[in-house]
Design a protein around this motif. Structure first.
Motif, PDB file in Angstrom:
ATOM      1  N   ASN A  92       2.611   1.827  -3.443  1.00 34.65           N
ATOM      2  CA  ASN A  92       1.707   2.170  -4.547  1.00 34.65           C
ATOM      3  C   ASN A  92       1.008   3.508  -4.324  1.00 34.65           C
ATOM      4  OD1 ASN A  92       2.039   0.103  -6.537  1.00 34.65           O
ATOM      5  ND2 ASN A  92       1.254  -1.306  -5.027  1.00 34.65           N
ATOM      6  N   ILE A  93       0.741   3.876  -3.089  1.00 34.46           N
ATOM      7  CA  ILE A  93       0.243   5.232  -2.822  1.00 34.46           C
ATOM      8  C   ILE A  93       1.309   6.242  -3.238  1.00 34.46           C
ATOM      9  CG2 ILE A  93      -0.320   6.875  -0.982  1.00 34.46           C
ATOM     10  CD1 ILE A  93      -1.696   4.515   0.485  1.00 34.46           C
ATOM     11  N   LEU A 107      -5.792   1.990  -7.191  1.00 30.55           N
ATOM     12  CA  LEU A 107      -5.641   2.373  -5.790  1.00 30.55           C
ATOM     13  C   LEU A 107      -6.996   2.392  -5.080  1.00 30.55           C
ATOM     14  CD1 LEU A 107      -3.495   3.430  -3.728  1.00 30.55           C
ATOM     15  CD2 LEU A 107      -4.229   5.717  -4.383  1.00 30.55           C
ATOM     16  N   LYS A 146       0.823  -1.212   0.000  1.00 29.29           N
ATOM     17  CA  LYS A 146       0.000   0.000   0.000  1.00 29.29           C
ATOM     18  C   LYS A 146       0.855   1.259   0.000  1.00 29.29           C
ATOM     19  CE  LYS A 146      -3.400  -0.029   3.063  1.00 29.29           C
ATOM     20  NZ  LYS A 146      -4.262  -0.379   4.212  1.00 29.29           N
ATOM     21  N   VAL A 175       1.365   6.602  -7.050  1.00 29.30           N
ATOM     22  CA  VAL A 175       0.272   7.421  -7.581  1.00 29.30           C
ATOM     23  C   VAL A 175       0.530   8.905  -7.299  1.00 29.30           C
ATOM     24  CG1 VAL A 175      -2.198   7.932  -7.396  1.00 29.30           C
ATOM     25  CG2 VAL A 175      -1.428   5.565  -7.512  1.00 29.30           C
ATOM     26  N   HIS A 223      -9.055  -5.272  -8.968  1.00 25.67           N
ATOM     27  CA  HIS A 223      -7.854  -4.598  -8.478  1.00 25.67           C
ATOM     28  C   HIS A 223      -6.611  -5.218  -9.124  1.00 25.67           C
ATOM     29  CE1 HIS A 223      -4.986  -2.734  -5.760  1.00 25.67           C
ATOM     30  NE2 HIS A 223      -4.558  -3.928  -5.373  1.00 25.67           N
TER      31      HIS A 223
END
Length: 135
Positions: free
Chosen positions: A45-46, A90, A42, A49, A110
């Motif tokens: 990947n946050i 996301l 998480k 983005v 996802h």
């Protein structure tokens, strides 16, 4: 900021986003035995983005300076699509924990969107390097 500085900042941000996303996906694929894999996945990947968004802002500034002439070619459209897919991926990733009975479907979406995003972001990076004459 000068155009050259914005160009190099865009390249740096795009590279960081690709590395962050590849590492985040790798955490989900290869580190499932580690009880912290989801937190790593998480977080990376946050970050990817957010860095993609900053890259879009940087290139948006360049396009504004050139009055939209930079949007020719496939690279900018693949890059914009990669950001859109990354954002959808996301949101699906977060939603799967609240989806209840639909969690399995959302998890599958996802994963599919995640794979497509990874293909798009790598494609955008390669096309961008080709567009810039680096490869």
């Amino acid at each position: 900021m000068t155009t050259i500085m914005l160009f190099f900042l865009h390249k740096l941000l795009a590279s960081l986003a690709v590395l962050s996303m590849i590492t985040g996906v790798s955490a989900a694929v290869f580190f499932r035995r580690n009880n912290r894999w989801l937190k790593i996945h998480k977080s990376l990947n946050i970050s990817a983005v957010l860095v993609l968004f900053l890259g879009l802002l940087t290139v948006g500034t360049m396009v504004f300076q050139y009055e939209g002439q930079h949007l020719n070619g496939l690279h900018p459209w693949i890059g914009i699509s990669a950001f859109g897919f990354a954002l959808i991926t996301l949101l699906l990733g977060f939603y799967q924990f609240q989806a209840g009975a639909k969690a399995k479907i959302v998890r599958t979406l996802h994963r599919v969107f995640g794979r497509l995003t990874l293909i798009l972001i790598i494609g955008a990076l390669i096309l961008g390097l080709m567009h810039a004459g680096i490869i």
